[in-house]
Design a protein around this motif. Structure first.
Motif, PDB file in Angstrom:
ATOM      1  N   MET A 181      55.634  20.896  32.006  1.00  0.00           N
ATOM      2  CA  MET A 181      54.381  21.369  32.612  1.00  0.00           C
ATOM      3  C   MET A 181      54.599  22.677  33.360  1.00  0.00           C
ATOM      4  SD  MET A 181      52.853  17.699  33.883  1.00  0.00           S
ATOM      5  CE  MET A 181      51.483  18.450  34.741  1.00  0.00           C
ATOM      6  N   GLY A 182      55.749  22.754  34.061  1.00  0.00           N
ATOM      7  CA  GLY A 182      56.053  23.975  34.811  1.00  0.00           C
ATOM      8  C   GLY A 182      56.184  25.187  33.910  1.00  0.00           C
ATOM      9  N   THR A 183      56.926  25.040  32.804  1.00  0.00           N
ATOM     10  CA  THR A 183      57.103  26.174  31.891  1.00  0.00           C
ATOM     11  C   THR A 183      55.780  26.530  31.214  1.00  0.00           C
ATOM     12  OG1 THR A 183      57.840  24.621  30.185  1.00  0.00           O
ATOM     13  CG2 THR A 183      59.549  25.796  31.383  1.00  0.00           C
ATOM     14  N   GLY A 184      54.984  25.498  30.875  1.00  0.00           N
ATOM     15  CA  GLY A 184      53.680  25.754  30.256  1.00  0.00           C
ATOM     16  C   GLY A 184      52.782  26.581  31.151  1.00  0.00           C
ATOM     17  N   LEU A 185      52.726  26.213  32.437  1.00  0.00           N
ATOM     18  CA  LEU A 185      51.883  26.943  33.394  1.00  0.00           C
ATOM     19  C   LEU A 185      52.457  28.321  33.713  1.00  0.00           C
ATOM     20  CD1 LEU A 185      50.951  24.029  35.833  1.00  0.00           C
ATOM     21  CD2 LEU A 185      49.415  25.220  34.273  1.00  0.00           C
ATOM     22  N   LEU A 186      53.771  28.369  33.898  1.00  0.00           N
ATOM     23  CA  LEU A 186      54.417  29.636  34.246  1.00  0.00           C
ATOM     24  C   LEU A 186      54.232  30.679  33.145  1.00  0.00           C
ATOM     25  CD1 LEU A 186      56.308  31.180  36.220  1.00  0.00           C
ATOM     26  CD2 LEU A 186      58.232  30.306  34.870  1.00  0.00           C
ATOM     27  N   PHE A 187      54.486  30.251  31.900  1.00  0.00           N
ATOM     28  CA  PHE A 187      54.376  31.202  30.801  1.00  0.00           C
ATOM     29  C   PHE A 187      52.929  31.389  30.336  1.00  0.00           C
ATOM     30  CE2 PHE A 187      58.895  30.030  30.441  1.00  0.00           C
ATOM     31  CZ  PHE A 187      59.454  31.296  30.411  1.00  0.00           C
ATOM     32  N   GLY A 188      52.051  30.497  30.789  1.00  0.00           N
ATOM     33  CA  GLY A 188      50.630  30.677  30.482  1.00  0.00           C
ATOM     34  C   GLY A 188      49.963  31.636  31.453  1.00  0.00           C
ATOM     35  N   LEU A 189      50.646  31.929  32.564  1.00  0.00           N
ATOM     36  CA  LEU A 189      50.061  32.775  33.611  1.00  0.00           C
ATOM     37  C   LEU A 189      49.878  34.220  33.136  1.00  0.00           C
ATOM     38  CD1 LEU A 189      49.071  32.647  36.524  1.00  0.00           C
ATOM     39  CD2 LEU A 189      51.372  33.251  37.281  1.00  0.00           C
ATOM     40  N   LEU A 190      50.866  34.761  32.401  1.00  0.00           N
ATOM     41  CA  LEU A 190      50.788  36.160  31.951  1.00  0.00           C
ATOM     42  C   LEU A 190      49.606  36.385  31.005  1.00  0.00           C
ATOM     43  CD1 LEU A 190      52.079  38.997  31.910  1.00  0.00           C
ATOM     44  CD2 LEU A 190      53.500  38.227  30.009  1.00  0.00           C
ATOM     45  N   PRO A 191      49.432  35.532  29.964  1.00  0.00           N
ATOM     46  CA  PRO A 191      48.249  35.717  29.105  1.00  0.00           C
ATOM     47  C   PRO A 191      46.936  35.536  29.875  1.00  0.00           C
ATOM     48  CG  PRO A 191      49.850  34.254  28.051  1.00  0.00           C
ATOM     49  CD  PRO A 191      50.307  34.477  29.451  1.00  0.00           C
ATOM     50  N   ALA A 192      46.939  34.562  30.829  1.00  0.00           N
ATOM     51  CA  ALA A 192      45.715  34.315  31.601  1.00  0.00           C
ATOM     52  C   ALA A 192      45.346  35.540  32.436  1.00  0.00           C
ATOM     53  CB  ALA A 192      45.912  33.096  32.493  1.00  0.00           C
ATOM     54  N   ARG A 193      46.341  36.152  33.070  1.00  0.00           N
ATOM     55  CA  ARG A 193      46.084  37.353  33.880  1.00  0.00           C
ATOM     56  C   ARG A 193      45.682  38.524  32.996  1.00  0.00           C
ATOM     57  NH1 ARG A 193      50.897  38.057  38.138  1.00  0.00           N
ATOM     58  NH2 ARG A 193      49.568  39.803  38.738  1.00  0.00           N
ATOM     59  N   HIS A 194      46.280  38.595  31.818  1.00  0.00           N
ATOM     60  CA  HIS A 194      45.926  39.662  30.876  1.00  0.00           C
ATOM     61  C   HIS A 194      44.464  39.546  30.461  1.00  0.00           C
ATOM     62  CE1 HIS A 194      46.440  42.644  27.752  1.00  0.00           C
ATOM     63  NE2 HIS A 194      46.022  41.780  26.819  1.00  0.00           N
ATOM     64  N   ALA A 195      44.041  38.291  30.194  1.00  0.00           N
ATOM     65  CA  ALA A 195      42.642  38.062  29.809  1.00  0.00           C
ATOM     66  C   ALA A 195      41.699  38.418  30.954  1.00  0.00           C
ATOM     67  CB  ALA A 195      42.460  36.594  29.410  1.00  0.00           C
ATOM     68  N   ALA A 196      42.092  38.052  32.184  1.00  0.00           N
ATOM     69  CA  ALA A 196      41.230  38.304  33.349  1.00  0.00           C
ATOM     70  C   ALA A 196      41.085  39.791  33.646  1.00  0.00           C
ATOM     71  CB  ALA A 196      41.792  37.580  34.569  1.00  0.00           C
ATOM     72  N   ASN A 197      42.076  40.572  33.232  1.00  0.00           N
ATOM     73  CA  ASN A 197      42.050  42.012  33.531  1.00  0.00           C
ATOM     74  C   ASN A 197      41.343  42.833  32.452  1.00  0.00           C
ATOM     75  OD1 ASN A 197      43.417  41.726  35.942  1.00  0.00           O
ATOM     76  ND2 ASN A 197      45.443  41.910  34.983  1.00  0.00           N
ATOM     77  N   LEU A 198      40.865  42.179  31.371  1.00  0.00           N
ATOM     78  CA  LEU A 198      40.188  42.922  30.303  1.00  0.00           C
ATOM     79  C   LEU A 198      38.882  43.532  30.823  1.00  0.00           C
ATOM     80  CD1 LEU A 198      40.554  40.569  27.177  1.00  0.00           C
ATOM     81  CD2 LEU A 198      41.672  42.775  27.539  1.00  0.00           C
ATOM     82  N   ASN A 199      38.597  44.743  30.346  1.00  0.00           N
ATOM     83  CA  ASN A 199      37.313  45.394  30.672  1.00  0.00           C
ATOM     84  C   ASN A 199      36.229  44.733  29.833  1.00  0.00           C
ATOM     85  OD1 ASN A 199      35.067  47.342  30.240  1.00  0.00           O
ATOM     86  ND2 ASN A 199      36.321  48.623  31.588  1.00  0.00           N
ATOM     87  N   PRO A 200      35.123  44.206  30.465  1.00  0.00           N
ATOM     88  CA  PRO A 200      34.114  43.466  29.699  1.00  0.00           C
ATOM     89  C   PRO A 200      33.453  44.300  28.593  1.00  0.00           C
ATOM     90  CG  PRO A 200      33.378  43.855  31.961  1.00  0.00           C
ATOM     91  CD  PRO A 200      34.825  44.215  31.902  1.00  0.00           C
ATOM     92  N   VAL A 201      33.215  45.583  28.834  1.00  0.00           N
ATOM     93  CA  VAL A 201      32.554  46.440  27.834  1.00  0.00           C
ATOM     94  C   VAL A 201      33.476  46.627  26.625  1.00  0.00           C
ATOM     95  CG1 VAL A 201      31.574  48.710  27.375  1.00  0.00           C
ATOM     96  CG2 VAL A 201      31.208  47.613  29.602  1.00  0.00           C
ATOM     97  N   LEU A 202      34.751  46.973  26.903  1.00  0.00           N
ATOM     98  CA  LEU A 202      35.709  47.161  25.811  1.00  0.00           C
ATOM     99  C   LEU A 202      35.965  45.849  25.066  1.00  0.00           C
ATOM    100  CD1 LEU A 202      38.333  49.493  27.553  1.00  0.00           C
ATOM    101  CD2 LEU A 202      36.571  50.158  25.912  1.00  0.00           C
ATOM    102  N   ALA A 203      35.983  44.728  25.830  1.00  0.00           N
ATOM    103  CA  ALA A 203      36.226  43.428  25.204  1.00  0.00           C
ATOM    104  C   ALA A 203      35.087  43.066  24.267  1.00  0.00           C
ATOM    105  CB  ALA A 203      36.386  42.355  26.283  1.00  0.00           C
ATOM    106  N   LEU A 204      33.844  43.319  24.703  1.00  0.00           N
ATOM    107  CA  LEU A 204      32.696  42.993  23.848  1.00  0.00           C
ATOM    108  C   LEU A 204      32.698  43.833  22.574  1.00  0.00           C
ATOM    109  CD1 LEU A 204      29.820  42.514  26.462  1.00  0.00           C
ATOM    110  CD2 LEU A 204      30.567  40.867  24.734  1.00  0.00           C
ATOM    111  N   SER A 205      33.201  45.051  22.684  1.00  0.00           N
ATOM    112  CA  SER A 205      33.280  45.914  21.490  1.00  0.00           C
ATOM    113  C   SER A 205      34.561  45.708  20.714  1.00  0.00           C
ATOM    114  CB  SER A 205      33.119  47.389  21.897  1.00  0.00           C
ATOM    115  OG  SER A 205      34.180  47.745  22.789  1.00  0.00           O
ATOM    116  N   GLN A 206      35.340  44.665  21.122  1.00  0.00           N
ATOM    117  CA  GLN A 206      36.607  44.294  20.485  1.00  0.00           C
ATOM    118  C   GLN A 206      37.599  45.456  20.464  1.00  0.00           C
ATOM    119  OE1 GLN A 206      35.945  42.516  16.651  1.00  0.00           O
ATOM    120  NE2 GLN A 206      35.311  40.566  17.567  1.00  0.00           N
ATOM    121  N   ARG A 207      37.684  46.176  21.573  1.00  0.00           N
ATOM    122  CA  ARG A 207      38.632  47.289  21.662  1.00  0.00           C
ATOM    123  C   ARG A 207      39.676  46.990  22.721  1.00  0.00           C
ATOM    124  NH1 ARG A 207      34.934  52.349  22.519  1.00  0.00           N
ATOM    125  NH2 ARG A 207      36.957  53.402  22.690  1.00  0.00           N
TER     126      ARG A 207
END
Length: 406
Positions: free
Chosen positions: A380-406
């Motif tokens: 569980m620890g490794t799952g959460l720890l290594f899931g944190l980077l993709p989660a933060r990456h997703a949270a930092n996406l620009n909504p306009v660029l994300a909607l245009s798939q860029r």
């Protein structure tokens, strides 16, 4: 409170929907995590089983036992002396002398060797053990039929023997061997008893052994020495005094030389315990590396998932989903993969243990409780720890660029 529950439900449904949407990817991540947890369970079970097996072997020797070996156990290192330092052999007279100690309950000499044993047309090479009647209680032996070696003067040979359970089956099948004569090398002895099905004891299969009086074994192998002496102290509290008396008595008999080693059962057992516990931890650590690999796999796959779902993430952010909620959504997916993978791994590991027990019933495969908890926690620890980077990456996406798939 109702909104909070709905909110948690929505997050779980989002994670489950995401996992179902990419089933192959989900199965691969679950498999990676399950293999990691199952590895921890099986490898620590192997180490713990080895420790329990050794403990059982020592318990079969009895309690309050000292083992006397000829020769001094030196720890100074360096080359052994070439001449003049050969230790004096232990003899049956030494055994007699040890019996006179008030701290010693009983003493049993051990004379060992291999010889062909035959009955009619059947013959096989067998381990011969020479000893006395005291061996029965010191080694906690049991008989399936007949009696054990009679009480004799220690230096007196007698043409009688006790067969191990397996040896008896091979030579006599289902017929009673009592009173029959077997040939041991060039001598004959009469079977007076058969040991019970006891199994291994300190590396020696007692079912394969033929036991005869010590003096008879010495005559058979043309030796005057004994291989070991087993000494049983009267009580656990008298172990140290009994050990000192063994050293003092043998020193007096060997012209003042300290040329024996006295090992206590507890000291041997604690040493093996330390070694095998360290082995269990090491095996657990090695297996945990596969959990680390599984965690890295989750991170990489989740990063790919973020790239595949940029439009979805952009829509969530455009609808006002805060950054923390985006992180929570992706971490929940990682946590679900880790938990389900860990549970599958536990099931695989315990099933593997069961299969191994069927093939090796004498070996106690048993994963320590700490390993089960640790495997799930690390998964569980490794799952959460290594899931944190993709989660933060997703949270930092620009909504306009994300909607245009860029």
């Amino acid at each position: 409170q109702g909104d909070a529950v709905m909110h948690i439900d929505d997050i779980l449904q989002f994670a489950i929907h995401a996992m179902r949407g990419y089933r192959t990817r989900t199965y691969l991540m679950l498999l990676a995590m399950a293999i990691g947890v199952a590895s921890v369970v099986l490898l620590t079970s192997l180490g713990e089983g080895a420790r329990l097996y050794v403990t059982q072997q020592f318990s079969s020797l009895g309690t309050n036992i000292l083992i006397v070996l000829p020769g001094r156990a030196e720890t100074t290192g360096g080359m052994p002396p070439m001449m003049g330092e050969t230790p004096r052999d232990l003899t049956l007279q030494d055994v007699e002398a040890l019996k006179r100690s008030r701290h010693i309950k009983q003493v049993a000499p051990i004379v060992v060797g291999a010889a062909p044993v035959s009955y009619q047309q059947l013959e096989r090479e067998v381990m011969i053990m020479g000893s006395t009647a005291s061996l029965y209680s010191i080694r906690q032996l049991e008989l399936s039929r007949g009696q054990f070696l009679p009480e004799l003067e220690i230096t007196r040979a007698s043409p009688v023997c006790v067969l191990g359970f397996t040896l008896n089956k091979e030579l006599f099948g289902n017929t009673s061997p009592l009173g029959k004569w077997v040939r041991v090398n060039q001598t004959r002895c009469r079977v007076i008893g058969v040991t019970d099905e006891k199994g291994m004891s300190l590396g020696m299969d007692m079912g394969e052994v033929l036991i005869m009086p010590a003096a008879s074994a010495q005559a058979l192998f043309n030796v005057e020495s004994v291989f070991r002496i087993l000494v049983e102290a009267k009580t656990q509290e008298e172990m140290d005094r009994a050990k000192q008396e063994v050293v003092d008595i043998i020193r007096d008999r060997h012209d003042g030389e300290d040329d024996i080693t006295v090992l206590s059962q507890d000291a041997l057992l604690s040493t093996f315990n330390r070694i095998l516990t360290a082995l269990t931890y090491s095996l657990g650590g090695i297996a945990a590396i596969s959990l680390l690999v599984a965690g890295i796999m989750i991170m990489n796959v989740m990063l790919v998932a973020v790239a595949q779902r940029t439009t979805e993430i952009g829509l969530l952010k455009a609808l006002g989903a805060p950054r923390q909620q985006i992180i929570t959504l992706f971490l929940t997916e990682s946590a679900c993969l880790s938990i389900v993978g860990a549970m599958l791994g536990l099931a695989f590991g315990l099933a593997g243990n069961w299969v191994l027990k069927q093939y090796f019933p004498d070996f106690p495969f048993q994963a320590p409780e700490w390993a089960l908890w640790a495997a799930v926690a690390v998964a569980m620890g490794t799952g959460l720890l290594f899931g944190l980077l993709p989660a933060r990456h997703a949270a930092n996406l620009n909504p306009v660029l994300a909607l245009s798939q860029r």
